[in-house]
Each structure stands twice: as C-alpha cells, then as structure tokens.
Design an enzyme around this catalytic site. Structure first.
Site, PDB file in Angstrom:
ATOM      1  N   SER A   1      16.065 -13.113  38.042  1.00 53.54           N
ATOM      2  CA  SER A   1      17.027 -12.012  38.015  1.00 53.54           C
ATOM      3  C   SER A   1      18.385 -12.544  38.449  1.00 53.54           C
ATOM      4  CB  SER A   1      16.570 -10.916  38.980  1.00 53.54           C
ATOM      5  OG  SER A   1      17.632 -10.031  39.235  1.00 53.54           O
TER       6      SER A   1
ATOM      7  N   GLN B   1      26.590   2.208  34.281  1.00 50.77           N
ATOM      8  CA  GLN B   1      25.183   2.249  34.683  1.00 50.77           C
ATOM      9  C   GLN B   1      24.988   1.909  36.163  1.00 50.77           C
ATOM     10  OE1 GLN B   1      24.076  -0.872  31.780  1.00 50.77           O
ATOM     11  NE2 GLN B   1      22.713  -1.627  33.370  1.00 50.77           N
TER      12      GLN B   1
ATOM     13  N   HIS C   1      17.097 -14.698  30.401  1.00 46.69           N
ATOM     14  CA  HIS C   1      18.021 -14.284  29.339  1.00 46.69           C
ATOM     15  C   HIS C   1      17.942 -15.254  28.151  1.00 46.69           C
ATOM     16  CE1 HIS C   1      20.309 -12.632  32.961  1.00 46.69           C
ATOM     17  NE2 HIS C   1      20.158 -11.562  32.215  1.00 46.69           N
TER      18      HIS C   1
ATOM     19  N   HIS D   1      20.260 -16.566  33.322  1.00 49.79           N
ATOM     20  CA  HIS D   1      19.220 -17.470  33.800  1.00 49.79           C
ATOM     21  C   HIS D   1      18.244 -17.692  32.644  1.00 49.79           C
ATOM     22  CE1 HIS D   1      16.915 -13.792  33.985  1.00 49.79           C
ATOM     23  NE2 HIS D   1      17.784 -13.280  34.850  1.00 49.79           N
TER      24      HIS D   1
HETATM   25  P1  AMP Z   1      20.582  -7.945  32.495  1.00 44.36           P
HETATM   26  O1  AMP Z   1      21.636  -8.982  32.289  1.00 44.36           O
HETATM   27  O2  AMP Z   1      19.945  -7.995  33.837  1.00 44.36           O
HETATM   28  O3  AMP Z   1      21.042  -6.582  32.086  1.00 44.36           O
HETATM   29  O4  AMP Z   1      19.406  -8.315  31.490  1.00 44.36           O
HETATM   30  C1  AMP Z   1      19.660  -8.485  30.131  1.00 44.36           C
HETATM   31  C2  AMP Z   1      18.348  -8.588  29.406  1.00 44.36           C
HETATM   32  O5  AMP Z   1      17.620  -9.723  29.895  1.00 44.36           O
HETATM   33  C3  AMP Z   1      17.452  -7.361  29.592  1.00 44.36           C
HETATM   34  O6  AMP Z   1      16.803  -7.063  28.369  1.00 44.36           O
HETATM   35  C4  AMP Z   1      16.470  -7.854  30.629  1.00 44.36           C
HETATM   36  O7  AMP Z   1      15.227  -7.190  30.594  1.00 44.36           O
HETATM   37  C5  AMP Z   1      16.304  -9.314  30.241  1.00 44.36           C
HETATM   38  N1  AMP Z   1      15.803 -10.078  31.368  1.00 44.36           N
HETATM   39  C6  AMP Z   1      16.305 -10.091  32.631  1.00 44.36           C
HETATM   40  N2  AMP Z   1      15.554 -10.858  33.431  1.00 44.36           N
HETATM   41  C7  AMP Z   1      14.547 -11.343  32.669  1.00 44.36           C
HETATM   42  C8  AMP Z   1      13.425 -12.192  32.928  1.00 44.36           C
HETATM   43  N3  AMP Z   1      13.184 -12.699  34.132  1.00 44.36           N
HETATM   44  N4  AMP Z   1      12.603 -12.478  31.894  1.00 44.36           N
HETATM   45  C9  AMP Z   1      12.831 -11.952  30.647  1.00 44.36           C
HETATM   46  N5  AMP Z   1      13.867 -11.158  30.347  1.00 44.36           N
HETATM   47  C10 AMP Z   1      14.712 -10.851  31.344  1.00 44.36           C
END
Ligand code: AMP
Length: 282
Positions: free
Chosen positions: A187, A61, A37, A34
């Site tokens: 998210s 995880q 990312h 989204h």
């Molecule tokens: P994930 O795919 O959920 O493991 O997230 C991958 C990376 O994207 C991690 O460093 C998260 O903290 C970051 N991330 C996820 N959601 C957001 C958001 N809404 N704003 C900024 N970074 C995000």
C-alpha cells in the site's frame, strides 16, 4: 511512454489507437506506486495493445483533509516504474482539469447498502467521491478493460455495480493483492508506518487468513470469529475498526457461513497514524 496533462491531448492519442483497432486497458491510481500497482499494468499488457495509467490524488474521496494532505506523492519514481513496466501513456491531470470550476460532476447512483458498510461506515462520502472520479476517468479514457486491485475489494465491488447501473461496455479485471514477503498487503500508505507499526502490521493478513481457516474448519460462528479477530488485532498493538465476513458479490453481512458461500473477510485497522485495509477471499 507519453505523459498527458490535458484531456484533449490524451483523447486525441487514444482516438488514433482506437482507429487502428487497438484494445485500450486502463489502471487508475493515486500515485506513490509500488509493485501492486505495477501488477495492474502487467496484467493490462497481456490483454491490451495500449495501456494507460492515471495518477491523480482525488480530493473528493478523502473525508479527512489531513489524510489528503499526508497522502504520499512520488511522481518521479512513479513515472520511472511505469516506464519500466511498459506502460504506454500516463494521465496526470491537475484538479482543475478533472473538476472544472462551476461544473458539478458528482455522480448520483444508488449503491444500496454496498457503500454504507465497512469503509462506507468509517469514511462517509468516500465511495461517492471514488465513484465520481472513476466515472470521470472512464468517460475520458473510454477503455475496453479496466484493471483494479482486490486489495480494495469494496471499491472494486462498487465499481462493478456502477458499470452495471450505467450499462458501460467495459470489462472489469480484478488483480490479486500483491504482498510483502511477510504478508503485509502493499500500500502507498505503508511508507508512513513507524518501524514498530511496520513490524506489527503483518498481523492483519495473519488474522484474516486465520478467520478463513476457522470458517472452513467449522465450529465457531461468524460473530465469534469476527470478535476474536478484532481482539487479536488490538492485542498486536493495532486499533481495529472492523473485521467483517461479507458476501463476495453484495457485501451483505454473512450471518452463517456454508461451504458454498462466496465470502470475503475484510478488515480496517489503524497502525499508529496510518489506516490500513486488507481482505482475504474465502
Ligand atoms: P490506489 O493508488 O491506492 O488508489 O490504488 C490504485 C489501484 O491499485 C487500485 O485498483 C488498487 O486496488 C490497486 N492496488 C493497490 N494496492 C494493491 C496491491 N497491493 N495489490 C494489487 N493491487 C493493488
């Protein structure tokens, strides 16, 4: 944009970039991308000549097998978004490439209480799995800069500690949380919310922002504010697991807030079958 499935091929590509003196930026993700990312990619592009993203839903995880099974996967759309953002390379390994059978890559680092509180309490083993995969990815990519979101504040703090403990020469860059117009933190899990729960979910950010305001205003204790925030989340139809005011660097509980305390208010709550987390820095 190049897509790599094999470590050898990615490393060959990156070795050429490094020989040219190019800075490598890296944003690890689990896909279902989204705008949050994509913000990591955009920040990386400001500082680095080569930007690498990884898409890997890391089984180690997930403490709940059902959560792993239900984790959204949208690889086609992810690649389109990364291409549009100007990402240079995407690493999409199979599980067997990341964890070759018979080879134990589990990381054993002592994070102290940092990985026991909040998410650590409700998702046992989660941070060990997260640190293991991040270490493995960093060994593969060997970036100059690592981009992670504030959205997962505890994860970022533990990675910062891990880089310190390993003496890794990598700069960790925190990217601010991207939110929907109504305040809900973006998210990958949001797409699984029912309409009712999607309507209720923005209360998390409202409640956390309220705690910050009331902390700064004085008058209520940290415990009172945490308890009334839990109640407000429950009244909105969510099932909160915790609302904790913690030290921004150590994640230790803040017993008494003072204007010079660097703190973060973190929360996790179930919105129906979807577990959401968020935080606001004080
Ligand atoms: P994930 O795919 O959920 O493991 O997230 C991958 C990376 O994207 C991690 O460093 C998260 O903290 C970051 N991330 C996820 N959601 C957001 C958001 N809404 N704003 C900024 N970074 C995000």
């Amino acid at each position: 944009m190049l897509i790599f499935k094999k470590i050898y091929d990615l490393q060959h590509y990156l070795s050429i970039a490094r020989k040219k003196g190019q800075m490598v930026g890296f944003a690890p993700t689990m896909g279902a991308l989204h705008a949050g990312h994509i913000q990591l990619i955009l920040e990386a592009k400001k500082q680095c000549q080569v930007v690498v993203a990884s898409i890997f839903v890391n089984p180690t995880q997930f403490n709940d097998p059902k959560d792993l099974e239900k984790y959204p996967r949208t690889p086609g759309k992810d690649l389109e978004m990364l291409l549009a953002a100007g990402c240079d390379a995407v690493f999409m390994p199979e599980v067997s490439e990341m964890y070759p059978p018979g080879k134990d890559l589990t990381l054993h680092l002592d994070f102290g209480p940092m990985d026991q509180v909040m998410e650590g309490e409700f998702r046992p083993g989660h941070f060990n799995g997260m640190a293991t995969v991040v270490k493995r990815l960093l060994d593969i990519v060997q970036p100059h800069h690592l981009y992670m979101g504030q959205k997962d504040y505890q994860q970022l703090t533990i990675v910062r500690r891990m880089l310190y403990l390993l003496g890794a020469p990598i700069a960790l860059e925190m990217v601010a949380t991207m939110r929907e117009p109504d305040g809900l933190a973006m998210s990958s899990r949001n797409m699984r919310l029912t309409p009712d729960m999607r309507a209720a979910a923005p209360v998390i950010y409202q409640v956390l922002s309220g705690v910050v305001e009331r902390l700064q205003g004085g008058g209520a204790t940290v415990t009172e504010l945490e308890q009334s925030a839990m109640q407000a989340l429950a009244e909105a139809g969510l099932r909160p697991e915790y609302v904790d005011v913690v030290d921004a660097y150590t994640l230790a509980p803040v017993a008494e807030w003072r204007p010079d305390t660097a703190a973060v208010v973190c929360a996790a709550a179930w919105a129906g079958e979807v577990r959401l987390i968020d935080n606001v820095v004080v």
